[in-house]
Design a protein around this motif. Structure first.
Motif, PDB file in Angstrom:
ATOM      1  N   HIS A  84     166.756  14.937  26.490  1.00  0.00           N
ATOM      2  CA  HIS A  84     165.933  14.551  25.347  1.00  0.00           C
ATOM      3  C   HIS A  84     166.577  14.846  23.989  1.00  0.00           C
ATOM      4  O   HIS A  84     166.241  14.182  22.996  1.00  0.00           O
ATOM      5  CB  HIS A  84     164.586  15.263  25.421  1.00  0.00           C
TER       6      HIS A  84
ATOM      7  N   GLY B  36     172.129   6.251  27.262  1.00  0.00           N
ATOM      8  CA  GLY B  36     171.452   7.081  26.257  1.00  0.00           C
ATOM      9  C   GLY B  36     171.968   6.773  24.877  1.00  0.00           C
ATOM     10  O   GLY B  36     172.890   5.976  24.683  1.00  0.00           O
TER      11      GLY B  36
ATOM     12  N   GLY C 274     172.958   9.319  22.745  1.00  0.00           N
ATOM     13  CA  GLY C 274     173.715  10.431  22.219  1.00  0.00           C
ATOM     14  C   GLY C 274     175.197  10.139  22.113  1.00  0.00           C
ATOM     15  O   GLY C 274     175.679   9.180  22.666  1.00  0.00           O
TER      16      GLY C 274
ATOM     17  N   ARG D 218     169.417  11.628  24.832  1.00  0.00           N
ATOM     18  CA  ARG D 218     168.208  10.837  24.593  1.00  0.00           C
ATOM     19  C   ARG D 218     168.146   9.637  25.546  1.00  0.00           C
ATOM     20  O   ARG D 218     168.102   8.487  25.144  1.00  0.00           O
ATOM     21  CB  ARG D 218     168.160  10.384  23.138  1.00  0.00           C
ATOM     22  N   SER D 219     168.157   9.962  26.821  1.00  0.00           N
ATOM     23  CA  SER D 219     168.215   8.938  27.868  1.00  0.00           C
ATOM     24  C   SER D 219     166.904   8.878  28.643  1.00  0.00           C
ATOM     25  O   SER D 219     166.267   9.905  28.889  1.00  0.00           O
ATOM     26  CB  SER D 219     169.368   9.238  28.829  1.00  0.00           C
ATOM     27  N   GLN D 220     166.532   7.673  29.040  1.00  0.00           N
ATOM     28  CA  GLN D 220     165.351   7.470  29.879  1.00  0.00           C
ATOM     29  C   GLN D 220     165.754   7.011  31.278  1.00  0.00           C
ATOM     30  O   GLN D 220     164.922   6.508  32.034  1.00  0.00           O
ATOM     31  CB  GLN D 220     164.427   6.424  29.238  1.00  0.00           C
TER      32      GLN D 220
END
Length: 364
Positions: free
Chosen positions: A285, A362, A364, A289-291
């Motif tokens: 997160h 992501g 980042g 910042r990956s889902q």
């Protein structure tokens, strides 16, 4: 395909008008000029450029930076382009010859369809290149390779081209000033956008005095854009270590107050699990910042492989050094040194594995 040129500009001289006209005469369908808060004194120059057929003028009331100016133009094109186009970006300070801009756009169109970013690359070995430009580019090229594992001979070129299908992605890239262009390269390297390099003329007028690049402030922004994710990754690792120690202390103080082996082992394992969960959440997160689905399983597998790789490195290192241990280096010291070196290398490798495999796609 339509061909469009975007020119972000801050306090230009009269050459901007002749440059925009030359690009239109060369064959570009549209030239988008962005006045990045130059002020009233420069309004006549921009108004003269806007009177040229095919030139669109966009304005910022205050200076917001080159990256913001580029994104203002990209947002305008996203809303107004009715057909696929090649979008080139060029500087307004006389560095990019009209033929070079045309050739970069043409080379890109020849490679389409595809996710490609074309770069007009300069030859920094020529005598007319200012020392600060030559040195700065070489340093950033090395740093770009270390951070993104991609080799580019010119990371600071403002002459670029990409297909209009990438407009949404270009608008999603963070940064408002010069760091935006470096983030664009890093984004391309990390998101399967291929690089197409095109040699261009190396032009520096008046030792590049027309540039608004601040060597100190903007360099900090650029290197922060390059290494920001790595520093965040290191910070996440540090926070995970702190959680490990804090959890061990609390478990030992509250649940496992005896000094038995079982109690110490339980506190150690539970504390390590807590730190692993914290590190995973921070990386997912905060850093990348990956889902992406399945990242927890991939992270656990990578952690296990890292432990095994570290142990194997120490074992192999000691086998290689078994005949070379001198009187000042005992086995325990040697193992510690080997482990430290191996863990640093694994830290770097793990960052790239996390970015490309554990947390793919992501930001980042």
């Amino acid at each position: 395909m339509r061909r469009v040129v975007v020119i972000p500009s801050l306090k230009p001289d009269g050459r901007l008008v002749s440059y925009a006209l030359a690009l239109r005469e060369r064959g570009f369908d549209q030239v988008v000029v962005v006045d990045d808060g130059s002020g009233a004194a420069y309004a006549p120059i921009f108004e003269a450029a806007a009177r040229i057929s095919g030139v669109t003028l966009l304005r910022h009331e205050v200076n917001r930076g080159k990256g913001a100016a580029l994104k203002t133009a990209f947002a305008h094109l996203k809303e107004n382009l009715k057909e696929p186009a090649v979008i080139a970006t060029a500087d307004s300070d006389g560095q990019h010859a009209k033929e070079d801009v045309w050739n970069v756009a043409e080379r890109l169109e020849e490679r389409l369809p595809g996710r490609v970013l074309a770069l007009g690359t300069r030859d920094f070995s020529k005598d007319n290149v200012p020392f600060k430009s030559r040195a700065g580019n070489r340093i950033t090229s090395v740093c770009f390779f270390l951070a993104c594992r991609a080799r580019l001979s010119d990371t600071q070129t403002g002459l670029r081209a990409f297909p209009s299908e990438l407009l949404d992605e270009m608008l999603s890239i963070e940064g408002d000033r010069y760091e935006y262009e470096m983030r664009m390269l890093a984004y391309a390297a990390r998101n399967r956008i291929g690089f197409l390099t095109c040699p261009i003329e190396t032009v520096y007028e008046n030792n590049n005095e027309g540039s608004h690049f601040n060597p100190w402030r903007d360099s900090v922004r650029i290197y922060r854009a390059l290494f920001g994710p790595v520093l965040k990754y290191a910070l996440a690792s540090l926070m995970g270590t702190l959680v490990d120690f804090l959890a061990f202390y609390l478990l030992s103080a509250l649940l496992f107050r005896d000094e038995s082996l079982q109690g110490i082992a339980a506190a150690t394992v539970l504390a390590r699990l807590a730190s692993a969960v914290a590190n995973y959440l921070l990386n997912r997160h905060f850093v990348f910042r990956s889902q992406a689905r399945g990242s927890a399983l991939r992270y656990a597998l990578l952690a296990l492989l890292t432990i095994l790789a570290s142990a194997l490195a120490v074992y192999l290192g000691m086998r290689l050094l078994r005949w070379g241990l001198g009187p000042g280096l005992n086995a325990e010291t040697a193992k510690t040194i080997i482990k430290a070196v191996a863990d640093v290398l694994l830290f770097v490798a793990n960052y790239h594995f996390c970015r490309k495999w554990v947390f793919p796609e992501g930001k980042g």
